[in-house]
Design an enzyme around this catalytic site. Sequence first.
Site, PDB file in Angstrom:
ATOM      1  N   GLU A   1     -11.367  -2.123  -3.528  1.00 34.49           N
ATOM      2  CA  GLU A   1     -10.774  -1.348  -2.573  1.00 34.49           C
ATOM      3  C   GLU A   1      -9.904  -0.015  -3.133  1.00 34.49           C
ATOM      4  O   GLU A   1      -9.558  -0.008  -4.328  1.00 34.49           O
ATOM      5  CB  GLU A   1     -10.118  -1.997  -1.505  1.00 34.49           C
ATOM      6  CG  GLU A   1      -8.958  -2.864  -2.152  1.00 34.49           C
ATOM      7  CD  GLU A   1      -8.614  -3.902  -0.820  1.00 34.49           C
ATOM      8  OE1 GLU A   1      -8.919  -3.844   0.347  1.00 34.49           O
ATOM      9  OE2 GLU A   1      -7.642  -4.593  -0.794  1.00 34.49           O
TER      10      GLU A   1
ATOM     11  N   ASP B   1       0.966  -1.122   0.018  1.00 36.92           N
ATOM     12  CA  ASP B   1      -0.200   0.049   0.038  1.00 36.92           C
ATOM     13  C   ASP B   1       0.912   1.295   0.096  1.00 36.92           C
ATOM     14  O   ASP B   1       0.736   2.152   0.810  1.00 36.92           O
ATOM     15  CB  ASP B   1      -1.029   0.179   1.343  1.00 36.92           C
ATOM     16  CG  ASP B   1      -1.913  -1.297   1.444  1.00 36.92           C
ATOM     17  OD1 ASP B   1      -2.154  -1.923   0.533  1.00 36.92           O
ATOM     18  OD2 ASP B   1      -2.079  -1.613   2.775  1.00 36.92           O
TER      19      ASP B   1
ATOM     20  N   ASP C   1      -8.000   3.115   3.845  1.00 34.95           N
ATOM     21  CA  ASP C   1      -7.752   3.181   2.335  1.00 34.95           C
ATOM     22  C   ASP C   1      -7.863   4.766   2.107  1.00 34.95           C
ATOM     23  O   ASP C   1      -8.587   4.944   1.166  1.00 34.95           O
ATOM     24  CB  ASP C   1      -8.186   2.313   1.353  1.00 34.95           C
ATOM     25  CG  ASP C   1      -7.666   0.874   1.535  1.00 34.95           C
ATOM     26  OD1 ASP C   1      -6.896   0.590   2.475  1.00 34.95           O
ATOM     27  OD2 ASP C   1      -8.146   0.039   0.577  1.00 34.95           O
TER      28      ASP C   1
ATOM     29  N   PHE D   1     -13.973  -3.053   0.106  1.00 37.28           N
ATOM     30  CA  PHE D   1     -15.171  -4.095   0.288  1.00 37.28           C
ATOM     31  C   PHE D   1     -16.720  -3.389   0.521  1.00 37.28           C
ATOM     32  O   PHE D   1     -16.696  -2.339   0.257  1.00 37.28           O
ATOM     33  CB  PHE D   1     -14.726  -5.150   1.006  1.00 37.28           C
ATOM     34  CG  PHE D   1     -13.955  -6.113   0.274  1.00 37.28           C
ATOM     35  CD1 PHE D   1     -14.082  -7.488  -0.152  1.00 37.28           C
ATOM     36  CD2 PHE D   1     -12.558  -5.676  -0.107  1.00 37.28           C
ATOM     37  CE1 PHE D   1     -13.265  -8.232  -0.837  1.00 37.28           C
ATOM     38  CE2 PHE D   1     -11.601  -6.408  -0.934  1.00 37.28           C
ATOM     39  CZ  PHE D   1     -12.090  -7.840  -1.371  1.00 37.28           C
TER      40      PHE D   1
ATOM     41  N   ASN E   1     -16.437   0.663   4.574  1.00 38.13           N
ATOM     42  CA  ASN E   1     -15.303   0.308   5.586  1.00 38.13           C
ATOM     43  C   ASN E   1     -14.285   1.594   5.839  1.00 38.13           C
ATOM     44  O   ASN E   1     -13.845   1.834   4.492  1.00 38.13           O
ATOM     45  CB  ASN E   1     -14.636  -1.010   5.105  1.00 38.13           C
ATOM     46  CG  ASN E   1     -13.373  -1.492   6.285  1.00 38.13           C
ATOM     47  OD1 ASN E   1     -13.458  -0.974   7.252  1.00 38.13           O
ATOM     48  ND2 ASN E   1     -12.858  -2.216   5.912  1.00 38.13           N
ATOM     49  N   ALA E   2     -14.306   2.006   6.667  1.00 33.30           N
ATOM     50  CA  ALA E   2     -13.269   3.396   6.775  1.00 33.30           C
ATOM     51  C   ALA E   2     -11.770   3.007   6.811  1.00 33.30           C
ATOM     52  O   ALA E   2     -11.209   3.325   7.742  1.00 33.30           O
ATOM     53  CB  ALA E   2     -13.575   4.296   7.900  1.00 33.30           C
TER      54      ALA E   2
ATOM     55  N   GLY F   1     -10.744  -8.557   8.377  1.00 29.21           N
ATOM     56  CA  GLY F   1     -12.105  -8.963   8.068  1.00 29.21           C
ATOM     57  C   GLY F   1     -13.176  -8.009   8.835  1.00 29.21           C
ATOM     58  O   GLY F   1     -14.293  -8.652   8.799  1.00 29.21           O
TER      59      GLY F   1
END
Length: 355
Positions: free
Chosen positions: A231, A49, A173, A191, A170-171, A131
């Site tokens: 993502e 990343d 990236d 996701f 999903n908070a 997850g």
Amino acid sequence: MVSKRVRSSRPSPHRSRQTAGCLCLGVLLASASAAQTPVVESDVRPVHDPVLIQEDGEWHVFSTGIGKEGQGLLAERVSSDLAQWRTGTPPFASLPEWATQAVPGARNLWAPDISFVNGRYRLYYSVSTFGSNRSAIGLATSTTLDPAKRGYGWRDEGLVLASRPGDDYNAIDPAFIADRDGRHWLAFGSFWSGLKLVELDRRTGKPLDPSRRPLALASRPVPAGAPSAIEAPYLFERGGWYYLVASYDYCCKGVSSTYYTVIGRSKAITGPYRGKDGSSMLEGGGTVLLRADLEEKGRFRGPGHAGHHRGRDGVDRLVYHAYDRDNKGAPTLRVAALRWSADGWPAIAGVGEKP
């Protein structure tokens, strides 16, 4: 003033045509054949990343913390030539106290983003566990990236935004952008229902209206109960268009990773983003920008979590990670120059090819 950066493997909750001849970190490809690939060894793995920014004569890469000694929260690497990299000074010695309270069980920090805004570097980062969408995005700032300079030191600015079980996003990236009108935005998402966008307060770097639901940027519709494998959004502007880069499919499986990079563009920062064929990224469309070669040929698998950086030399570059088949599938830092078609679509430039 705003200067934009480009982002063992990150424990992503969910987390490919490899183009021969790109300018690569760790590997300078001479042809599509791995047997003909000259290797430049430096501190390019493990890197997951990555994001890229330039200060004075030095390039800086920040990336997910992966257990390397002294770099287990967020990692930093420094280079003067984009080829030879050395370990830098990690921005965190320990998890911020607010982060351990917001996300119990978090052990490291993921997927940072770096930009220079109003005289300070803004380092956004992710806090989560494998997850789960019990996640948070935090912010730290510094006046310089050079530990030898006066004013160096990362100031914890705390929580930016969070997600909880029950939210449809999903908070993690995060990716900052200032639009052509001077408004500030943060893209994010992994996701769940896909990639999101929130407007930021230009002074604080935090949501302008925390009560407002994030806007949808991209998603991949799937059958009920299946994960939406998308993502790592990244936004940048060029020639009157906003471009959205995203990662599709799965990272974090070494050479079995199926990650690949897709791009779309829009005249408005809020979208809709479409590929060259008109396909909507809200419906899993877009144009493939970076994908691994045929399975029997591709040394670097699952290229993704890409970001963009426009250097002082005017060259647009893509920074990303891929899994090195010749090094036990280690996630490896990669940088490629982009060339642009007459109609404004990017592709990976080959060695010796004009960007």
